[in-house]
Design a protein around this motif. Structure first.
Motif, PDB file in Angstrom:
ATOM      1  N   GLY A   1       0.768  -1.232   0.000  1.00 25.93           N
ATOM      2  CA  GLY A   1       0.000   0.000   0.000  1.00 25.93           C
ATOM      3  C   GLY A   1       0.796   1.276   0.000  1.00 25.93           C
ATOM      4  N   ALA A   2       2.131   1.197   0.055  1.00 27.16           N
ATOM      5  CA  ALA A   2       2.951   2.405   0.107  1.00 27.16           C
ATOM      6  C   ALA A   2       3.023   3.082  -1.256  1.00 27.16           C
ATOM      7  N   ASP A   3       2.994   4.416  -1.265  1.00 23.99           N
ATOM      8  CA  ASP A   3       3.448   5.147  -2.435  1.00 23.99           C
ATOM      9  C   ASP A   3       4.960   4.975  -2.496  1.00 23.99           C
ATOM     10  N   VAL A   4       5.509   4.908  -3.705  1.00 23.69           N
ATOM     11  CA  VAL A   4       6.928   4.570  -3.831  1.00 23.69           C
ATOM     12  C   VAL A   4       7.632   5.511  -4.790  1.00 23.69           C
ATOM     13  N   ALA A   5       8.735   6.110  -4.304  1.00 24.05           N
ATOM     14  CA  ALA A   5       9.650   6.855  -5.169  1.00 24.05           C
ATOM     15  C   ALA A   5      10.814   5.942  -5.500  1.00 24.05           C
TER      16      ALA A   5
ATOM     17  N   GLY B   1      -2.095   0.580  -7.859  1.00 25.49           N
ATOM     18  CA  GLY B   1      -2.978   1.532  -7.196  1.00 25.49           C
ATOM     19  C   GLY B   1      -2.282   2.491  -6.250  1.00 25.49           C
ATOM     20  N   VAL B   2      -0.978   2.684  -6.418  1.00 30.37           N
ATOM     21  CA  VAL B   2      -0.248   3.616  -5.565  1.00 30.37           C
ATOM     22  C   VAL B   2       0.385   4.703  -6.430  1.00 30.37           C
ATOM     23  N   ARG B   3       0.785   5.786  -5.779  1.00 34.52           N
ATOM     24  CA  ARG B   3       1.524   6.828  -6.489  1.00 34.52           C
ATOM     25  C   ARG B   3       2.974   6.402  -6.659  1.00 34.52           C
ATOM     26  N   ALA B   4       3.554   6.771  -7.796  1.00 33.99           N
ATOM     27  CA  ALA B   4       4.959   6.460  -8.068  1.00 33.99           C
ATOM     28  C   ALA B   4       5.671   7.743  -8.488  1.00 33.99           C
TER      29      ALA B   4
END
Length: 261
Positions: free
Chosen positions: A42-46, A66-69
């Motif tokens: 569930g983490a957004d990941v850079a 379903g997460v921001r990247a």
């Protein structure tokens, strides 16, 4: 103490929902596998690395979960790029809760008659790059009262062996830096973890410039059922999803049939 990445707004099988992870060395191997594993939680990941084309593909797969990247063109040996990577991640996602320092080189070879450029490359990436990224992220974690820094070391950071002296030195440095930092920030809610893999099937062997050392290393890896990058990523996911009261400071993970240190 405020919430750590383990007391998240998420629940069930997405315990890192609402949190952001930044993963270096994410264009392949352990970094790539870790980015995907944390997104599954569930983490957004850079994701940062020098190979931008691979990162674009990875970012697409992360968004499909379903997460921001956030895609970061990042050379960790450049301190300003490290600062910019953390700043941009915070700007686009609002925070950095987990930093996983995966960027690294394994340039094995004898010390006698060594190409010392290999030493400089390893120290710049394995040690200074990790320190630059940590320095850029740690202040914000202390300020928010929570965070995880996961440093990828190696079994080579525990046992020195002939033919790996400079690599050993780089990983012993990572271990010492990590333990000192742990003592400095642990009472402030920030957790520092060393993950020390044994033999893992990644591109590291291909980068060895000494021909004899490269062939010897490949032969050693092929002689056992080596770890896969996903195996190490699961260990990292375990570490960063523990309750806030639990700090897993060191994880040594080796192939079951790896007999040598």
């Amino acid at each position: 103490m405020s919430d750590s990445p383990t007391t998240t707004t998420g629940s069930g099988d997405r315990p890192l929902a609402g949190r952001t992870a930044l993963v270096t060395g994410a264009s392949s191997g352990i970094g790539e596998a870790t980015a995907l594993a944390l997104a599954d939680l569930g983490a957004d990941v850079a994701v940062g690395a020098r190979r931008a084309d691979r990162l674009e593909d990875l970012s697409g797969r992360l968004r499909d979960k379903g997460v921001r990247a956030v895609t970061l063109d990042l050379d960790v040996t450049d301190e300003q790029q490290c600062r910019d990577a953390v700043q941009r991640t915070r700007s686009e996602t609002g925070r950095v809760d987990v930093l996983v320092n995966c960027a690294g080189l394994m340039l094995l070879g004898p010390i006698v008659d060594a190409d010392t450029e290999d030493w400089r490359r390893m120290m710049s990436t394995n040690v200074l790059g990790l320190m630059y990224m940590t320095h850029a992220a740690i202040g914000g974690m202390v300020e928010q009262g929570s965070g995880d820094v996961v440093n990828i070391s190696s079994v080579a950071g525990r046992v020195a062996r002939s033919g790996a002296g400079a690599y050993n030195a780089s990983k012993w440095a990572v271990n010492a830096f990590s333990e000192s930092l742990r003592q400095e920030v642990t009472a402030k809610g920030v957790r520092i973890t060393l993950v020390e893999p044994g033999a893992v099937q990644t591109e590291l062997n291909d980068h060895i410039t000494d021909d004899a050392s490269r062939e010897k290393s490949k032969k050693s890896y092929d002689s056992m059922d080596s770890l896969q990058a996903e195996d190490v990523a699961r260990a990292i996911a375990y570490v960063v999803t523990q309750p806030a009261r639990v700090a897993v400071n060191e994880v040594l993970v080796r192939p079951t049939d790896q007999t040598a240190p």
